[in-house]
Write an enzyme that holds these catalytic residues in place. Structure first.
Site, PDB file in Angstrom:
ATOM      1  CB  SER A 144      -0.958  -0.039   1.190  1.00 12.48           C
ATOM      2  OG  SER A 144      -1.940   0.950   1.104  1.00 12.48           O
ATOM      3  CG  ASP A 202      -7.385  -2.784  -2.770  1.00  8.43           C
ATOM      4  OD1 ASP A 202      -8.020  -2.028  -2.009  1.00  8.43           O
ATOM      5  OD2 ASP A 202      -6.169  -2.982  -2.670  1.00  8.43           O
ATOM      6  CG  HIS A 207      -5.778  -2.490   0.812  1.00  8.89           C
ATOM      7  ND1 HIS A 207      -5.188  -2.075  -0.364  1.00  8.89           N
ATOM      8  CD2 HIS A 207      -5.084  -1.854   1.810  1.00  8.89           C
ATOM      9  CE1 HIS A 207      -4.205  -1.239  -0.118  1.00  8.89           C
ATOM     10  NE2 HIS A 207      -4.121  -1.093   1.203  1.00  8.89           N
TER      11      HIS A 207
END
Length: 272
Positions: free
Chosen positions: A95, A223, A252
């Site tokens: 991320s 996601d 995610h």
């Protein structure tokens, strides 16, 4: 837990296990070293050294009022690497950690890095602009920040099921979800907001285009936190020689829900 001091006097915590070729893990926004509990034992068993950083404002590290810009965070990564004299690194970034990895390579070069893994990355540029039509509206991010300032626990709790894409059959217990929310809330509220705005508005397209080390990109097609069309699909186009994989049922939190598949893909990439 050991600590080291950055150039601006901030004490950062890290964890260091094993003695083999080093893997440096960079965590997501508002998560810390604990997020890698499903990866570290696997790679230790396969003979690797695992190093994880609690970035400033996160986990057990200091909570300064400054330094949440990506340049400073990338320099913090460099300081850790120098502190431990690491070479031949596999850099695994999840991320927002992807922005730190890309900026680290842009500012410090790749002499110490052998390969790069980008997981559910916020790269290359999330904000919608005239020259970035695939980005996301800034108003949505500012609305999220307003909600974080109003009721931060509720904001994370409301998004937990989507984080794991449980609607696609990914099994996560209520206890596991509660544990993740607690990890999210452990970050400094100030750092939470500062980094949220910064990672959304930072343009990493030039950083990505300059990456030359072998790169593996993995993203969940479901996601909801970092939509794949605004991120990794575009990053893969900027890095045509990278290895690109999508997990159709992953959100995610693929480092948890798809840990077995992810670990196997990472190991295969590292060995190749």
């Amino acid at each position: 837990m050991p600590y080291f001091e950055t150039n601006d006097g901030v004490q950062l915590a890290y964890e260091d296990y094993g003695t083999g070729a080093p893997i440096v893990f960079l965590a997501s926004w508002i998560l810390n070293t604990d997020m890698w509990e499903y990866q570290v034992p696997y790679f230790l068993q396969h003979g690797y050294r695992c190093v994880m950083l609690d970035r400033r404002g996160h986990g057990r590290s200091d909570r300064p009022a400054t330094g949440y810009d990506v340049d400073t965070r990338a320099d913090d990564v460099a300081a850790l690497i120098e502190h431990l004299s690491l070479d031949g690194i596999t850099l695994v970034a999840q991320s927002a950690g992807g922005g730190e990895a890309a900026r680290y390579l842009a500012r410090h070069g790749d002499d110490r890095v052998a390969r790069l893994v980008l997981l559910s990355s916020t790269l290359p540029y999330l904000r919608l602009t005239d020259d970035n039509p695939e980005g996301l509206p800034e108003a949505g991010n500012e609305a999220d920040i307003a909600q974080l300032r109003t009721d931060r626990p509720k904001w994370f709790a409301d998004r937990a099921q989507g984080y794991f894409a449980t609607h696609l059959g990914n099994e996560t217990s209520a206890a596991l979800i509660d544990n993740l929310v607690r990890q999210c809330l452990s970050a400094s509220p100030f750092a939470t907001v500062e980094m949220r705005r910064e990672l959304f508005n930072t343009d990493h397209r030039a950083d990505v285009a300059r990456i030359t080390v072998p790169t593996l990109i993995i993203h969940g097609a479901a996601d909801q936190s970092v939509p794949i069309d605004a991120s990794s699909r575009r990053t893969a186009k900027l890095l045509p020689n990278s290895t690109y994989k999508e997990y159709p049922t992953a959100g995610h939190g693929l480092h948890i829900t798809h840990a077995e598949q992810l670990n196997a893909d990472l190991l295969e990439f590292i060995k190749s």
